[in-house]
Motif scaffolding. Structure first.
Motif, PDB file in Angstrom:
ATOM      1  N   ARG A   1      26.191 -19.333  60.859  1.00 42.87           N
ATOM      2  CA  ARG A   1      26.400 -21.074  61.039  1.00 42.87           C
ATOM      3  C   ARG A   1      27.693 -21.348  61.697  1.00 42.87           C
ATOM      4  O   ARG A   1      27.656 -22.332  62.453  1.00 42.87           O
ATOM      5  CB  ARG A   1      26.304 -21.794  59.529  1.00 42.87           C
ATOM      6  N   LEU A   2      28.807 -20.832  61.184  1.00 40.63           N
ATOM      7  CA  LEU A   2      29.982 -21.150  61.850  1.00 40.63           C
ATOM      8  C   LEU A   2      30.077 -20.801  63.500  1.00 40.63           C
ATOM      9  O   LEU A   2      30.699 -21.444  64.135  1.00 40.63           O
ATOM     10  CB  LEU A   2      31.045 -20.206  61.141  1.00 40.63           C
TER      11      LEU A   2
ATOM     12  N   MET B   1      29.898 -26.011  55.243  1.00 39.13           N
ATOM     13  CA  MET B   1      30.600 -26.467  54.146  1.00 39.13           C
ATOM     14  C   MET B   1      29.624 -26.879  53.045  1.00 39.13           C
ATOM     15  O   MET B   1      29.940 -26.503  51.902  1.00 39.13           O
ATOM     16  CB  MET B   1      31.054 -27.931  54.465  1.00 39.13           C
ATOM     17  N   SER B   2      28.489 -26.863  53.142  1.00 42.30           N
ATOM     18  CA  SER B   2      27.286 -26.948  52.078  1.00 42.30           C
ATOM     19  C   SER B   2      27.190 -25.334  51.533  1.00 42.30           C
ATOM     20  O   SER B   2      27.101 -25.376  50.326  1.00 42.30           O
ATOM     21  CB  SER B   2      26.008 -27.426  52.713  1.00 42.30           C
ATOM     22  N   MET B   3      27.230 -24.434  52.374  1.00 44.67           N
ATOM     23  CA  MET B   3      26.975 -23.046  51.879  1.00 44.67           C
ATOM     24  C   MET B   3      28.146 -22.432  51.048  1.00 44.67           C
ATOM     25  O   MET B   3      27.884 -21.912  50.410  1.00 44.67           O
ATOM     26  CB  MET B   3      26.800 -22.251  53.149  1.00 44.67           C
ATOM     27  N   ILE B   4      29.382 -23.029  51.577  1.00 47.95           N
ATOM     28  CA  ILE B   4      30.691 -22.707  51.016  1.00 47.95           C
ATOM     29  C   ILE B   4      30.667 -22.841  49.242  1.00 47.95           C
ATOM     30  O   ILE B   4      30.847 -22.160  48.660  1.00 47.95           O
ATOM     31  CB  ILE B   4      31.783 -23.152  51.472  1.00 47.95           C
ATOM     32  N   ALA B   5      30.111 -24.260  49.347  1.00 49.04           N
ATOM     33  CA  ALA B   5      30.222 -24.697  47.932  1.00 49.04           C
ATOM     34  C   ALA B   5      28.940 -24.050  46.948  1.00 49.04           C
ATOM     35  O   ALA B   5      29.355 -23.439  45.940  1.00 49.04           O
ATOM     36  CB  ALA B   5      29.697 -25.978  48.094  1.00 49.04           C
ATOM     37  N   GLN B   6      27.863 -23.748  47.766  1.00 48.55           N
ATOM     38  CA  GLN B   6      26.831 -22.968  46.874  1.00 48.55           C
ATOM     39  C   GLN B   6      27.022 -21.485  46.763  1.00 48.55           C
ATOM     40  O   GLN B   6      26.654 -20.949  45.624  1.00 48.55           O
ATOM     41  CB  GLN B   6      25.356 -23.291  47.697  1.00 48.55           C
ATOM     42  N   MET B   7      27.592 -20.914  47.555  1.00 47.62           N
ATOM     43  CA  MET B   7      27.816 -19.617  47.554  1.00 47.62           C
ATOM     44  C   MET B   7      28.897 -19.284  46.244  1.00 47.62           C
ATOM     45  O   MET B   7      28.828 -18.263  45.497  1.00 47.62           O
ATOM     46  CB  MET B   7      28.395 -19.076  48.838  1.00 47.62           C
ATOM     47  N   ASN B   8      30.126 -20.162  46.339  1.00 51.30           N
ATOM     48  CA  ASN B   8      31.114 -19.843  45.053  1.00 51.30           C
ATOM     49  C   ASN B   8      30.461 -20.333  43.967  1.00 51.30           C
ATOM     50  O   ASN B   8      30.784 -19.543  42.997  1.00 51.30           O
ATOM     51  CB  ASN B   8      32.144 -20.758  45.469  1.00 51.30           C
ATOM     52  N   PHE B   9      29.365 -21.152  43.822  1.00 53.84           N
ATOM     53  CA  PHE B   9      28.731 -21.472  42.481  1.00 53.84           C
ATOM     54  C   PHE B   9      27.856 -20.178  42.015  1.00 53.84           C
ATOM     55  O   PHE B   9      27.828 -19.870  40.817  1.00 53.84           O
ATOM     56  CB  PHE B   9      27.950 -22.632  42.866  1.00 53.84           C
TER      57      PHE B   9
ATOM     58  N   ARG C   1      24.009 -11.292  51.848  1.00 51.94           N
ATOM     59  CA  ARG C   1      23.060 -11.948  52.956  1.00 51.94           C
ATOM     60  C   ARG C   1      23.769 -13.280  53.303  1.00 51.94           C
ATOM     61  O   ARG C   1      23.777 -13.613  54.560  1.00 51.94           O
ATOM     62  CB  ARG C   1      21.618 -12.185  52.513  1.00 51.94           C
ATOM     63  N   ALA C   2      23.970 -13.835  52.244  1.00 50.70           N
ATOM     64  CA  ALA C   2      24.590 -15.185  52.473  1.00 50.70           C
ATOM     65  C   ALA C   2      25.862 -15.249  53.372  1.00 50.70           C
ATOM     66  O   ALA C   2      26.235 -16.137  54.059  1.00 50.70           O
ATOM     67  CB  ALA C   2      24.837 -16.080  51.134  1.00 50.70           C
ATOM     68  N   THR C   3      26.536 -14.196  53.034  1.00 52.32           N
ATOM     69  CA  THR C   3      27.914 -14.157  53.853  1.00 52.32           C
ATOM     70  C   THR C   3      27.746 -13.891  55.406  1.00 52.32           C
ATOM     71  O   THR C   3      28.448 -14.735  56.235  1.00 52.32           O
ATOM     72  CB  THR C   3      28.737 -12.892  53.532  1.00 52.32           C
TER      73      THR C   3
ATOM     74  N   ARG D   1      19.391 -13.981  61.726  1.00 51.95           N
ATOM     75  CA  ARG D   1      17.941 -13.295  61.705  1.00 51.95           C
ATOM     76  C   ARG D   1      18.336 -11.950  61.290  1.00 51.95           C
ATOM     77  O   ARG D   1      17.567 -11.455  60.437  1.00 51.95           O
ATOM     78  CB  ARG D   1      17.644 -12.964  63.277  1.00 51.95           C
ATOM     79  N   TRP D   2      19.549 -11.184  61.477  1.00 49.85           N
ATOM     80  CA  TRP D   2      19.786 -10.013  61.084  1.00 49.85           C
ATOM     81  C   TRP D   2      20.451  -9.866  59.522  1.00 49.85           C
ATOM     82  O   TRP D   2      20.581  -9.074  58.949  1.00 49.85           O
ATOM     83  CB  TRP D   2      20.832  -9.387  61.849  1.00 49.85           C
ATOM     84  N   SER D   3      20.632 -11.103  59.158  1.00 48.09           N
ATOM     85  CA  SER D   3      21.300 -11.299  57.703  1.00 48.09           C
ATOM     86  C   SER D   3      20.479 -10.693  56.527  1.00 48.09           C
ATOM     87  O   SER D   3      21.002 -10.257  55.421  1.00 48.09           O
ATOM     88  CB  SER D   3      21.500 -12.703  57.270  1.00 48.09           C
TER      89      SER D   3
END
Length: 637
Positions: A192-193, A202-210, A184-186, A168-170
């Protein structure tokens, strides 16, 4: 409550008019009651309604000169607007309806409300409570302060499992630009963690690095995402993958942002946990020293908590059980006080307390805690700790001579591991428990197979030495000479091994046992000595008779009870079967006729019948079917 309050008021209330003119009659009645209060009381409770719960200390911050201890208690006693909770601290909580109506009045004076939030912001900030200060910064309109305290507040929310709040705070972590969205994603990732939503992580990790590729935040995003992955790796027992994730997360990156010191200490605690589970004492010590060095650069209080938990790991690893128990107990108390759960929960401290209790020969307390660890490990999806704790139930069963039950425990653990995303590391943890069982029942064939694939941990090396001696290998004596003697635990083990080597020479054996007992008395070791052979136990009882201290007398009594218990234990069939009888047993499970089995083994039918007679007698079964069933239950087949 409303009727009672209205009855106390001098001003009459026209209920018929209120009910007929309002869509929400209860709200209208509450408003009427509040308006009928004297001005000072109405001002007091309206100001307090800025928070749902409060203490006298917070009430004094909000009210200033209007604050009165007795007035607050009297209003709470009446229970019409707020009442005292069951908290150990004197805490008060508003009625939801009354607070909603009061806030409507308070919002009419926007600047007053903002001033109160600003005062509460300063109060919580001075108390180093960034998570509590955060919302007041937002409601006070102090967005500069919000940005300043947000990182520390986010860490506390993550550690206490408040992932939904983090998500919510992101939105406040960054603007709508490419870089802002990555920031915000971090925060969402950590949320999520905190929720143990590992698939989303794991899904966010791939997308964020991309998304971060070729931006100024590329290095930082790589650090933060692999740091998150390190937590997932530990939870799922992916220890080899953890090493890679940890190295990337801890590497220094060029750019405007780098992984914070607090996050680095958290990752160092994870690395210490991994090596604690794998019994790598030197590595646990090294990560603790690195964390202490980093902590000197940090001001956030929970670093002291993480350091306490790591210190407890080090003390247990070196065999200083009394001090380990004390350090772990303090850390566990702090974890509970702060409400830390999940990936940041106190499972490591709980485990050390349980293992120390086991070493102090207090099994009931130890296994109550092991059960809690096992349950919390499943609840928080910390599977490495779940299986690590569960294995001690199997070990306890085998110590009590309950072989079938112990092996059933191992079987259930393997089946449970197959239901989740497990790794070879989880299987290795389960293997360690079966290793102990097979060694105890002298199932040398299965033991040899487990030793070949088991990680070369100190516990495994000890089993390997005993196995080599049992199998008549010549290198054992040299291996004993080369055992390390740096820590109390290593010294005890070395003296015990030396005593065992000269068990036929009583004076020399007594000398080595005395050295081991002197260290054991200092660090509180007991179970280590109780696990020794009856011959070694007799040495302990003789020393206790010669020098009766409280520690030695208590230990000698426990040794005598353990020897008596083991002597009454029925002999296990697995260790008594010959190689040929084991071959016959394996063939029995094929449903082939007895004559065909005899032919394939190149023996006569009469010899085959003799083998069967001896086999059934040793296994205490009445025939072929029950022999096969019992062999499968004991994992021989």
């Amino acid at each position: 409550m409303l009727m009672h309050q209205v009855a106390k008021n001098k001003k009459p209330v026209d209920f018929e008019k209120l009910v007929s003119s309002q869509v929400e009659p209860l709200r209208a009645l509450a408003t009427s009651v509040i308006e009928s209060l004297d001005e000072e009381t109405r001002l007091l409770i309206t100001s307090l309604s800025v928070v749902q719960e409060f203490t006298h200390e917070i009430a004094e911050v909000i009210l200033g000169d209007l604050y009165s201890y007795d007035v607050i208690n009297q209003i709470a006693l009446d229970g019409n607007f707020f009442s005292q909770t069951g908290s150990p601290e004197q805490t008060f909580e508003f009625s939801l309806l009354m607070r909603e109506v009061l806030l409507t009045h308070l919002r009419k004076d926007k600047y007053k409300k903002m001033r109160i939030h600003a005062e509460l912001l300063a109060f919580h900030e001075n108390r180093n409570e960034p998570n509590l200060a955060l919302e007041h910064a937002y409601l006070a309109g102090d967005f500069e302060k919000l940005g300043e305290i947000f990182p520390d507040a986010a860490r506390i929310m993550q550690a206490s499992g408040r992932g939904n709040e983090l998500i919510r705070w992101s939105i406040f972590a960054g603007d709508n630009s490419e870089i802002g969205l990555l920031k915000r994603a971090t925060v969402e990732l950590t949320g999520r963690l905190a929720l143990q939503d590992y698939d989303s992580v794991m899904s966010m990790i791939a997308q964020m690095n991309f998304d971060a590729k070729d931006t100024v935040l590329e290095g930082f995003i790589r650090q933060i995402t692999y740091g998150a992955k390190a937590y997932v790796d530990i939870a799922l027992g992916r220890f080899d993958e953890f090493d890679i994730s940890f190295e990337i997360a801890m590497s220094s990156e060029n750019g405007p942002l780098n992984l914070g010191i607090e996050e680095q200490i958290g990752l160092l605690r994870l690395a210490a946990m991994k090596n604690f589970i794998l019994d790598e004492t030197e590595k646990v010590e090294a990560f603790y020293e690195e964390a202490k060095s980093l902590a000197n650069k940090s001001k956030i209080s929970n670093n002291h908590l993480l350091l306490s938990s790591m210190n407890a790991m080090v003390l247990f690893q070196i065999g200083d059980y009394r001090r380990a128990y004390e350090a772990a107990s303090i850390a566990y108390s702090q974890f509970n006080k702060l409400g830390y759960v999940g990936n940041f929960g106190p499972l490591d401290s709980m485990f050390i307390i349980a293992r120390c209790q086991l070493e102090f020969a207090r099994p009931r307390e130890a296994f109550e805690l092991f059960a809690q660890i096992r349950n919390l490990g499943e609840q928080w999806k910390q599977w490495a700790w779940h299986f690590f704790a569960d294995g001690y139930f199997a070990r306890d069963l085998i110590i009590r001579g309950m072989v079938t039950e112990a092996l059933d425990n191992i079987k259930r653990a393997r089946e449970r591991a197959n239901e989740i995303e497990y790794s070879q590391a989880l299987i290795s943890i389960i293997d360690l428990s079966e290793l102990f069982i097979r060694f105890t029942v002298k199932d040398n064939e299965r033991l040899g197979a487990l030793l070949e694939r088991a990680p070369k941990l100190r516990f495994v090396q000890q089993i390997q030495l005993a196995y080599d001696e049992r199998m008549g290998k010549k290198s054992v004596r040299e291996d004993v000479k080369n055992l390390p003697i740096r820590t109390p635990r290593e010294k005890i083990w070395k003296h015990l091994a030396d005593a065992h080597e000269v068990i036929g020479q009583e004076n020399q054996a007594l000398k080595e046992m005395k050295k081991a007992l002197e260290i054991g008395a200092t660090v509180g070791a007991k179970e280590t000595f109780l696990r020794q052979s009856p011959e070694m136990g007799n040495l302990i009882m003789k020393i206790a008779g010669q020098n009766p201290t409280v520690y030695l007398e208590d230990l000698a009594s426990s040794v005598a009870d353990r020897i008596k218990s083991e002597a009454s234990r029925p002999t296990e069939f697995a260790s008594s079967l010959t190689k040929r009888e084991l071959e016959v047993l394996r063939h029995l499970s094929t449903d082939r006729p007895i004559s065909a089995i005899a032919a394939s083994l190149h023996i006569s039918l009469n010899t085959m019948k003799t083998h069967l007679k001896n086999l059934y007698r040793k296994m205490e079964v009445d025939g072929r079917v029950s022999a096969v069933e019992k062999a499968k239950a004991h994992f021989i087949l």
